[in-house]
Design a protein around this motif. Structure first.
Motif, PDB file in Angstrom:
ATOM      1  N   ARG A   1       2.027  23.524 -15.086  1.00  0.00           N
ATOM      2  CA  ARG A   1       3.474  22.646 -15.087  1.00  0.00           C
ATOM      3  C   ARG A   1       3.104  21.666 -14.189  1.00  0.00           C
ATOM      4  O   ARG A   1       2.565  21.609 -13.095  1.00  0.00           O
ATOM      5  CB  ARG A   1       4.353  23.767 -14.480  1.00  0.00           C
ATOM      6  N   THR A   2       3.755  20.649 -14.725  1.00  0.00           N
ATOM      7  CA  THR A   2       3.502  19.231 -13.779  1.00  0.00           C
ATOM      8  C   THR A   2       4.802  19.080 -13.001  1.00  0.00           C
ATOM      9  O   THR A   2       5.923  19.170 -13.538  1.00  0.00           O
ATOM     10  CB  THR A   2       3.338  17.892 -14.925  1.00  0.00           C
ATOM     11  N   VAL A   3       4.486  19.023 -11.730  1.00  0.00           N
ATOM     12  CA  VAL A   3       5.380  18.679 -10.718  1.00  0.00           C
ATOM     13  C   VAL A   3       5.742  17.095 -10.543  1.00  0.00           C
ATOM     14  O   VAL A   3       4.781  16.363 -10.508  1.00  0.00           O
ATOM     15  CB  VAL A   3       5.340  19.303  -9.478  1.00  0.00           C
ATOM     16  N   ARG A   4       6.646  16.436 -11.015  1.00  0.00           N
ATOM     17  CA  ARG A   4       6.750  15.001 -11.079  1.00  0.00           C
ATOM     18  C   ARG A   4       7.402  14.621 -10.033  1.00  0.00           C
ATOM     19  O   ARG A   4       8.081  15.091  -9.211  1.00  0.00           O
ATOM     20  CB  ARG A   4       7.745  14.723 -12.395  1.00  0.00           C
ATOM     21  N   THR A   5       6.950  13.371  -9.614  1.00  0.00           N
ATOM     22  CA  THR A   5       7.453  12.601  -8.404  1.00  0.00           C
ATOM     23  C   THR A   5       9.009  12.349  -8.329  1.00  0.00           C
ATOM     24  O   THR A   5       9.555  12.325  -9.448  1.00  0.00           O
ATOM     25  CB  THR A   5       6.867  11.394  -8.286  1.00  0.00           C
ATOM     26  N   ARG A   6       9.585  12.365  -7.256  1.00  0.00           N
ATOM     27  CA  ARG A   6      10.741  12.268  -7.079  1.00  0.00           C
ATOM     28  C   ARG A   6      11.269  10.771  -6.563  1.00  0.00           C
ATOM     29  O   ARG A   6      12.144  10.465  -6.405  1.00  0.00           O
ATOM     30  CB  ARG A   6      11.415  13.425  -6.018  1.00  0.00           C
ATOM     31  N   SER A   7      10.079  10.141  -5.947  1.00  0.00           N
ATOM     32  CA  SER A   7      10.027   8.816  -5.264  1.00  0.00           C
ATOM     33  C   SER A   7      10.386   7.868  -6.242  1.00  0.00           C
ATOM     34  O   SER A   7       9.870   7.865  -7.525  1.00  0.00           O
ATOM     35  CB  SER A   7       8.987   8.885  -4.465  1.00  0.00           C
ATOM     36  N   LEU A   8      10.957   6.918  -5.783  1.00  0.00           N
ATOM     37  CA  LEU A   8      11.105   5.449  -6.582  1.00  0.00           C
ATOM     38  C   LEU A   8      11.304   4.481  -5.343  1.00  0.00           C
ATOM     39  O   LEU A   8      11.777   4.491  -4.575  1.00  0.00           O
ATOM     40  CB  LEU A   8      12.595   5.462  -7.244  1.00  0.00           C
ATOM     41  N   ASP A   9      10.344   3.446  -5.709  1.00  0.00           N
ATOM     42  CA  ASP A   9      10.183   2.366  -4.859  1.00  0.00           C
ATOM     43  C   ASP A   9      11.586   1.815  -4.414  1.00  0.00           C
ATOM     44  O   ASP A   9      12.102   1.413  -5.486  1.00  0.00           O
ATOM     45  CB  ASP A   9       9.034   1.403  -5.510  1.00  0.00           C
ATOM     46  N   PRO A  10      11.706   1.887  -3.372  1.00  0.00           N
ATOM     47  CA  PRO A  10      13.369   1.049  -2.805  1.00  0.00           C
ATOM     48  C   PRO A  10      13.412  -0.212  -3.535  1.00  0.00           C
ATOM     49  O   PRO A  10      14.486  -0.727  -3.952  1.00  0.00           O
ATOM     50  CB  PRO A  10      13.084   0.913  -1.398  1.00  0.00           C
ATOM     51  N   ALA A  11      12.376  -1.120  -3.555  1.00  0.00           N
ATOM     52  CA  ALA A  11      12.781  -2.442  -4.232  1.00  0.00           C
ATOM     53  C   ALA A  11      12.958  -2.533  -5.692  1.00  0.00           C
ATOM     54  O   ALA A  11      13.695  -3.102  -6.288  1.00  0.00           O
ATOM     55  CB  ALA A  11      11.164  -3.355  -3.985  1.00  0.00           C
ATOM     56  N   VAL A  12      12.248  -1.575  -6.481  1.00  0.00           N
ATOM     57  CA  VAL A  12      12.542  -1.249  -7.830  1.00  0.00           C
ATOM     58  C   VAL A  12      13.771  -0.905  -7.964  1.00  0.00           C
ATOM     59  O   VAL A  12      14.550  -1.244  -8.914  1.00  0.00           O
ATOM     60  CB  VAL A  12      11.563  -0.301  -8.320  1.00  0.00           C
ATOM     61  N   GLY A  13      14.119   0.312  -7.265  1.00  0.00           N
ATOM     62  CA  GLY A  13      15.763   0.899  -7.350  1.00  0.00           C
ATOM     63  C   GLY A  13      16.544  -0.204  -7.037  1.00  0.00           C
ATOM     64  O   GLY A  13      17.685  -0.343  -7.877  1.00  0.00           O
ATOM     65  N   GLN A  14      16.381  -1.021  -5.945  1.00  0.00           N
ATOM     66  CA  GLN A  14      17.342  -2.236  -5.613  1.00  0.00           C
ATOM     67  C   GLN A  14      17.493  -3.131  -6.624  1.00  0.00           C
ATOM     68  O   GLN A  14      18.733  -3.684  -7.278  1.00  0.00           O
ATOM     69  CB  GLN A  14      17.131  -2.973  -4.476  1.00  0.00           C
ATOM     70  N   ALA A  15      16.320  -3.476  -7.392  1.00  0.00           N
ATOM     71  CA  ALA A  15      16.506  -4.435  -8.502  1.00  0.00           C
ATOM     72  C   ALA A  15      17.164  -4.047  -9.726  1.00  0.00           C
ATOM     73  O   ALA A  15      18.162  -4.743 -10.397  1.00  0.00           O
ATOM     74  CB  ALA A  15      14.854  -4.848  -8.760  1.00  0.00           C
ATOM     75  N   MET A  16      16.861  -2.600  -9.914  1.00  0.00           N
ATOM     76  CA  MET A  16      17.753  -1.994 -11.228  1.00  0.00           C
ATOM     77  C   MET A  16      19.231  -1.966 -10.719  1.00  0.00           C
ATOM     78  O   MET A  16      20.109  -2.007 -11.775  1.00  0.00           O
ATOM     79  CB  MET A  16      17.168  -0.709 -11.469  1.00  0.00           C
ATOM     80  N   SER A  17      19.513  -1.637  -9.546  1.00  0.00           N
ATOM     81  CA  SER A  17      20.974  -1.441  -9.125  1.00  0.00           C
ATOM     82  C   SER A  17      21.702  -2.653  -9.309  1.00  0.00           C
ATOM     83  O   SER A  17      22.906  -2.887  -9.591  1.00  0.00           O
ATOM     84  CB  SER A  17      20.942  -0.836  -7.764  1.00  0.00           C
ATOM     85  N   SER A  18      20.815  -3.757  -8.982  1.00  0.00           N
ATOM     86  CA  SER A  18      21.377  -5.172  -8.960  1.00  0.00           C
ATOM     87  C   SER A  18      21.711  -5.586 -10.231  1.00  0.00           C
ATOM     88  O   SER A  18      22.884  -6.160 -10.619  1.00  0.00           O
ATOM     89  CB  SER A  18      20.623  -6.272  -8.449  1.00  0.00           C
ATOM     90  N   LEU A  19      20.931  -5.357 -11.280  1.00  0.00           N
ATOM     91  CA  LEU A  19      21.408  -5.487 -12.591  1.00  0.00           C
ATOM     92  C   LEU A  19      22.214  -4.864 -13.330  1.00  0.00           C
ATOM     93  O   LEU A  19      23.344  -5.451 -13.925  1.00  0.00           O
ATOM     94  CB  LEU A  19      19.986  -5.236 -13.497  1.00  0.00           C
ATOM     95  N   SER A  20      22.301  -3.639 -12.801  1.00  0.00           N
ATOM     96  CA  SER A  20      23.491  -2.658 -13.422  1.00  0.00           C
ATOM     97  C   SER A  20      24.608  -3.248 -12.872  1.00  0.00           C
ATOM     98  O   SER A  20      25.870  -3.320 -13.587  1.00  0.00           O
ATOM     99  CB  SER A  20      23.293  -1.422 -12.976  1.00  0.00           C
ATOM    100  N   ALA A  21      25.006  -3.656 -11.450  1.00  0.00           N
ATOM    101  CA  ALA A  21      26.158  -3.922 -10.764  1.00  0.00           C
ATOM    102  C   ALA A  21      26.649  -5.378 -11.268  1.00  0.00           C
ATOM    103  O   ALA A  21      27.843  -5.507 -11.737  1.00  0.00           O
ATOM    104  CB  ALA A  21      26.186  -4.069  -9.182  1.00  0.00           C
ATOM    105  N   THR A  22      25.771  -6.147 -11.391  1.00  0.00           N
ATOM    106  CA  THR A  22      25.949  -7.537 -11.976  1.00  0.00           C
ATOM    107  C   THR A  22      26.507  -7.512 -13.534  1.00  0.00           C
ATOM    108  O   THR A  22      27.424  -8.209 -13.865  1.00  0.00           O
ATOM    109  CB  THR A  22      24.830  -8.564 -11.799  1.00  0.00           C
ATOM    110  N   ALA A  23      25.817  -6.730 -14.273  1.00  0.00           N
ATOM    111  CA  ALA A  23      26.143  -6.750 -15.825  1.00  0.00           C
ATOM    112  C   ALA A  23      27.660  -5.751 -15.841  1.00  0.00           C
ATOM    113  O   ALA A  23      28.533  -6.215 -16.440  1.00  0.00           O
ATOM    114  CB  ALA A  23      25.114  -5.686 -16.594  1.00  0.00           C
TER     115      ALA A  23
END
Length: 160
Positions: free
Chosen positions: A13-35
């Motif tokens: 069984r593969t245990v997958r990462t729970r981490s997300l680079d904060p800069a990536v998360g912020q960029a994605m959140s910015s796109l979502s909020a702006t849209a």
């Protein structure tokens, strides 16, 4: 970190990462909020992100956005019938139906492009700025869906 562990009955069984680079998360959140802000209709925005999340089988995003949609006053009937919106003609107005059709076309890209008739239908209900933000919102939620599904992030655990 991704590691392989022993699963049940001798299967790995593969245990997958729970981490997300904060800069990536912020960029994605910015796109979502702006849209969302540019679309100017928070209830419609939630219908759009829920429909894309249904198509992408993202339980985390469905759970989160169903909760948010209810806070914006989206009715249970619209939420219950969203997966079959095309058949539920009296439940969604023409603007919502055009947005949902565009959402599906951008999300699935079955033909490798968004069909002209789907785009033109949306363009009849949204001005250029709204249409740009609608497409941006669909792109944003598809990004989030893929990030969450790839890591198999379960529902819950988001701020409400």
């Amino acid at each position: 970190m991704t590691v392989r562990t022993a699963g049940t009955a001798g299967t790995a069984r593969t245990v997958r990462t729970r981490s997300l680079d904060p800069a990536v998360g912020q960029a994605m959140s910015s796109l979502s909020a702006t849209a969302k802000k540019g679309l100017g209709d928070p209830a419609l925005a939630e219908l759009v992100v829920i429909r894309a999340s249904q198509l992408n089988h993202c339980a985390f995003c469905l759970d989160m956005h169903l909760t948010i949609a209810r806070k914006y006053g989206v009715g249970e009937r619209q939420l219950d019938l969203l997966a079959a919106w095309e058949e539920a003609e009296d439940v969604y107005d023409e603007r919502e139906r055009a947005a949902l059709a565009l959402t599906e076309a951008v999300t699935v890209l079955t033909d490798g492009f968004v069909p002209d008739d789907v785009y033109e239908r949306a363009a009849a209900h949204f001005d250029d700025s709204e249409l740009t933000h609608l497409i941006g919102l669909v792109v944003a939620i598809n990004n989030w869906n893929r990030v969450m599904v790839a890591r198999r992030i379960p529902p819950g655990g988001y701020p409400t």
